[in-house]
Scaffold this active site. Sequence first.
Site, short mmCIF file in Angstrom:
data_model
loop_
_atom_site.label_atom_id
_atom_site.label_comp_id
_atom_site.label_asym_id
_atom_site.label_seq_id
_atom_site.Cartn_x
_atom_site.Cartn_y
_atom_site.Cartn_z
N HIS A 397 -5.18 -3.96 -0.55
CA HIS A 397 -4.12 -4.44 0.18
C HIS A 397 -4.77 -5.52 1.06
O HIS A 397 -6.06 -5.48 1.52
CB HIS A 397 -3.84 -3.43 1.03
CG HIS A 397 -2.44 -3.49 1.59
ND1 HIS A 397 -2.30 -4.54 2.81
CD2 HIS A 397 -1.33 -3.29 1.61
CE1 HIS A 397 -1.27 -4.59 3.12
NE2 HIS A 397 -0.50 -3.66 2.57
N ARG A 420 3.60 -8.78 8.11
CA ARG A 420 3.84 -10.22 7.55
C ARG A 420 5.33 -10.53 7.22
O ARG A 420 5.87 -11.52 7.26
CB ARG A 420 3.07 -10.18 6.18
CG ARG A 420 1.69 -10.27 6.27
CD ARG A 420 0.82 -10.60 5.02
NE ARG A 420 0.68 -9.18 4.37
CZ ARG A 420 1.08 -9.09 3.02
NH1 ARG A 420 1.55 -10.01 2.40
NH2 ARG A 420 0.85 -7.80 2.71
#
Length: 721
Positions: A397, A420
Amino acid sequence: KMAMLGYGTALKILFLPEKELKSSSLSRNEIVAFINTVAKMSESLKHVRELTSLYWANHVQPEPLNPSPSLPVIIPALDLLDSAVAAISTLGGSGEISAEREGYLLKLALQRDTDLLLLAKYYANDLNKFLQHSELLGDNSKISTETAVEPDAIIIGSGLAGLSAALNILDRGGRVLLIEKEHFLGGNSNKASSGINACCATNETTDDYLESFKEDTIKSAGSAVQPDLIEVLIANSAEAVTWLKQRVGVDLSLLAQLGGHHFKRTHRPSNGMAGAEIMFALQKAVKQYQKTGMLEILLDTKVSTLIQNEGQVQGVQVTYLDGDDNTTRPNEYTSSSVMLATGGFASDRSNDSYLAKYRPELLNLPATAGAFSTGDGVTIAREIGAGTVDMEKVQIHPTGWVDPKDPLNPTKVLAAELMRGIGGILINSSGKRFCNELGTRAYVTDQMLGHDPDYASNKKWNRNNENVNFSLVLSSSAAHDGQKHVDHYVHKGLLVKYNGVDELSKWLGVNQSIIFETLQQYQKDADLGIDEWGKTSFRGIPRLDLVNETFYAGIITPVLHYCMGGVTIDTGGHVINLEGNTIPGLYAAGEVSGGVHGDNRLGGNSLLECTVFGTIVGQSIPIKERLKMSAPASLQTTTGKIESREISIDELRMHNTPKDCWVAIHGVVYDLTDFADEHPAGAESVISLAGGDGTEAFQAIHNENLLDDFDEERIGILKVT
């Protein structure tokens, strides 16, 4: 005269040939007399049991097997004996108790055991409670484990996949044994933060459609895609979210667009973290079945071996990890269906670990999974011939938080994909953006690792290199959009608030003019609708006035997050052996299984996989025909009154140790000393709040309804001065 006419009518009905018996065969008087006679006889029969019971009560002194000095009154023996035997017979015939247990209880009944008859008096009409309380009778250690009531399923692991399967089995009337090697339920599912994908549930999903969701998932899966598993995942997504909302009672009212998705389709709570809210509500629903005796939970218990007989999985061998030397506990449990829901293997860094075998270059990267993620389920399945798939495919990740207070800790808190999605900007040490933040995890990670020269040249990480760090920056509007997450990360010290671009650039250690240029270019790209990396969706754009904008920023680094590989399964969750055949009686769902996500899992599909395949397994496991036990009562919010005693701040501060941990939340003081060790995020999260007000930390993760289950821990009301 009436009675004689009634008896005569009865004989007439009995002896007339069937062909001659018609409505005209009986007169009105005969019908009236017949009905009257039947009624009189019924009334007499009704009194027989009562009169017989009175006779036995006055003429018989029962000799109980275990006399109870606390019951001086004589019970109407025959009436209660009849009720007790009926209850025992029903439970035995339906498979709720073993034959040996049935015989033992019948022996107590025939010997007029007053404890058993007392149970019959009050609970014979409620077989759930009669069954539960009858376990208090007699010496249960004499009932052999071999003849104990066998569960319909043994589920190993208590994350979302395991509990989804358990609740489906229990709702169907089945019996479940749930085994968890940790001291608390929930596993890594407790930590999930971004949400669960679905298309297209009842929410407004901004023109999303199934084919788009499927295409995004297939793209992320890459060359290792298994279309049949993805088809099942996507097709059942809406139903999975609906089940969580309607059956489990989870708020999933908000939608977000994560990296790798073309639409908003990630559902999350409006008042808490997705994993914590889902798992709290699901545990609450499942645990209701403990009250009916249909669910048994074993904590601190590790399954060491799967038991087979002629190829059929028939149970498990266990090791108890709680340090209790009680030798009477069984080391084997049997069932014709066993489900693996044990999670992945990303936290095992030993020399003979799966990580060392399949991806040794990643051994020194930090991970987000709990220390319990050691591949136990894969190991015991392989020992009996289960196949595995995609074991080398371990997801990195791109965003794990680096704690400034403990930067070298190998376990990281995940900076959720949502960060994000709401507009988080990734900035390197030069103060520049370097990628489309909404790209897939594999893409963003590749762009980050590409800052290392070795990786840039051969696309392989050198385990001896230092980890690469970056910064994640949020504008004020982005932070507001993800306030629950932001508050949580700020509380943990992982995100810090900065006023204006001047403070931000000083923290970044980059010249202010460079940060100005980076952020202004981002604003221009947003106006155009596309940037140089192909980003077309822009949320949380910083205000034009960068000098007075408020920023939140923290350090991030790539982390091991998810194992796409695991035991091989088919679309029904059956485990497949090395020859490509199903292993009878063995199922798997969640991260322990492989193949669902291919090369790289799409953000938000983990909780979905657990719910979809957990439900499929829970709906397909055969359950024995037995008495239909009534469903547990639905949970109600507390009706008890909070203790009226006022507690001052000074008194609260005195209870500030692990062995004496009081915490104030929303104006109520709780004693969380015993609960701390059971807290899914670890005891330290609770103990760090001891003697103080934990409202802010609590609100960042949970909604207030969670406190409804903590009546017994309530001490009083915090005194306001």
